[in-house]
Design an enzyme around this catalytic site. Structure first.
Site, PDB file in Angstrom:
ATOM      1  N   GLY A   5       0.832  -1.207   0.000  1.00 19.61           N
ATOM      2  CA  GLY A   5       0.000   0.000   0.000  1.00 19.61           C
ATOM      3  C   GLY A   5       0.858   1.246   0.000  1.00 19.61           C
ATOM      4  O   GLY A   5       2.058   1.184  -0.257  1.00 19.61           O
ATOM      5  N   ASN A   6       0.248   2.397   0.253  1.00 20.76           N
ATOM      6  CA  ASN A   6       1.022   3.634   0.396  1.00 20.76           C
ATOM      7  C   ASN A   6       0.336   4.524   1.424  1.00 20.76           C
ATOM      8  O   ASN A   6      -0.742   4.200   1.923  1.00 20.76           O
ATOM      9  CB  ASN A   6       1.199   4.325  -0.958  1.00 20.76           C
ATOM     10  CG  ASN A   6      -0.105   4.770  -1.561  1.00 20.76           C
ATOM     11  OD1 ASN A   6      -0.778   5.651  -1.023  1.00 20.76           O
ATOM     12  ND2 ASN A   6      -0.503   4.162  -2.670  1.00 20.76           N
ATOM     13  N   ARG A   7       0.978   5.645   1.741  1.00 20.20           N
ATOM     14  CA  ARG A   7       0.522   6.443   2.887  1.00 20.20           C
ATOM     15  C   ARG A   7      -0.542   7.474   2.550  1.00 20.20           C
ATOM     16  O   ARG A   7      -0.857   8.330   3.375  1.00 20.20           O
ATOM     17  CB  ARG A   7       1.734   7.145   3.515  1.00 20.20           C
ATOM     18  CG  ARG A   7       2.580   6.209   4.350  1.00 20.20           C
ATOM     19  CD  ARG A   7       3.798   6.946   4.889  1.00 20.20           C
ATOM     20  NE  ARG A   7       3.447   8.196   5.531  1.00 20.20           N
ATOM     21  CZ  ARG A   7       4.244   9.268   5.578  1.00 20.20           C
ATOM     22  NH1 ARG A   7       5.411   9.235   4.988  1.00 20.20           N
ATOM     23  NH2 ARG A   7       3.856  10.359   6.188  1.00 20.20           N
ATOM     24  N   ALA A  37      -3.736   7.900  -5.101  1.00 19.04           N
ATOM     25  CA  ALA A  37      -2.305   7.547  -5.136  1.00 19.04           C
ATOM     26  C   ALA A  37      -2.209   6.101  -5.625  1.00 19.04           C
ATOM     27  O   ALA A  37      -2.309   5.156  -4.841  1.00 19.04           O
ATOM     28  CB  ALA A  37      -1.704   7.699  -3.749  1.00 19.04           C
TER      29      ALA A  37
END
Ligand code: CTP
Length: 222
Positions: free
Chosen positions: A31-33, A100
């Site tokens: 995943g990402n932030r 994102a």
């Protein structure tokens, strides 16, 4: 006076927000932030101006807004988002791609839960296609599509302008890397016609979203 989108037959805006999750197995993912806050705030600001907003959200921790002009459509993976874009783009007059999207995803997804091994693990990753560019053919004729670019401050302008071209966008909001997962944004809007617009200061995301929604709505009327 604030610009207003027409109140009859409201035009449709598609806003994407939040991260994608790329599964490794049935319980793990890459995943990402991204918090999704910027996209959510843009959806609310456009809805307040009279747009009918389709808000596509990835897995986020904050609640999605309840607003009579907003319909929420969830996605999880980059593949889900690609399918969703293909279904939604033909109706959307305005698109704001604040999601994102992962740049890489596991080449294969294991079923069940992979066992731990003391030998470690090497994951094979494949590139995720550039969704804005590859779904171009699904866009509504005359629609205006805007992207976001998160860049190191020293490359902000060059990189934003390069992405504007490569992704065939009407404009791109460039913001420094520090904006990710932060309450504020120091954003600049680069337009295809060469204009560069900015609120002139770092703003809380909801205030920036209001400024941006007004710019995007004004552009529609020009
Ligand atoms: N984007 C996309 N598909 C991807 C990656 C990004 O459509 N696979 C979109 C994002 O939603 C954003 C814009 O493209 O609106 C710019 O995203 P960014 O991550 O800055 O650009 P990349 O094309 O991923 O380039 P790089 O990672 O090299 O900066």
């Amino acid at each position: 006076m604030l610009p207003r989108a027409p109140s009859t037959n409201p035009p449709i805006a598609l806003v994407t927000a939040g991260p994608t999750e790329e599964p490794i197995d049935d319980v793990r993912f890459l995943g990402n932030r991204s918090s999704g806050r910027m996209g959510l705030a843009i959806a609310v600001a456009l809805a307040d101006l009279g747009w009918r907003v389709r808000l596509a959200v990835g897995p986020i921790r904050v609640a999605t807004p309840s607003h009579r002009n907003i319909e929420v459509v969830p996605f999880r993976t980059s593949r889900d988002l690609e399918t969703l874009l293909r279904a939604e783009l033909p109706q959307a007059e305005l698109v704001v791609m604040a999601a994102a999207v992962a740049d890489y995803r596991p080449t294969t997804v294991s079923t069940g839960k992979m066992r731990r091994s003391a030998d470690g693990l090497t994951l094979a990753l494949e590139g995720v296609p550039d969704l804005l560019a590859t779904t171009r053919d699904a866009r509504r004729a005359g629609s205006r599509v805007f992207g976001f670019a998160l860049e190191p401050a020293d490359r902000l302008r060059t990189s934003a302008l390069e992405k504007l071209e490569r992704k065939d966008l009407a404009g791109i909001v460039a913001n420094p890397l520090e904006t990710m997962d932060a309450p504020d944004i120091d954003g600049t809007l680069f337009l295809r016609d060469g204009r560069v617009l900015s609120p002139g200061m770092r703003l809380p995301k909801p205030a920036f979203a209001e400024w941006l929604a007004q710019q995007l709505t004004l552009q529609r009327m020009q």
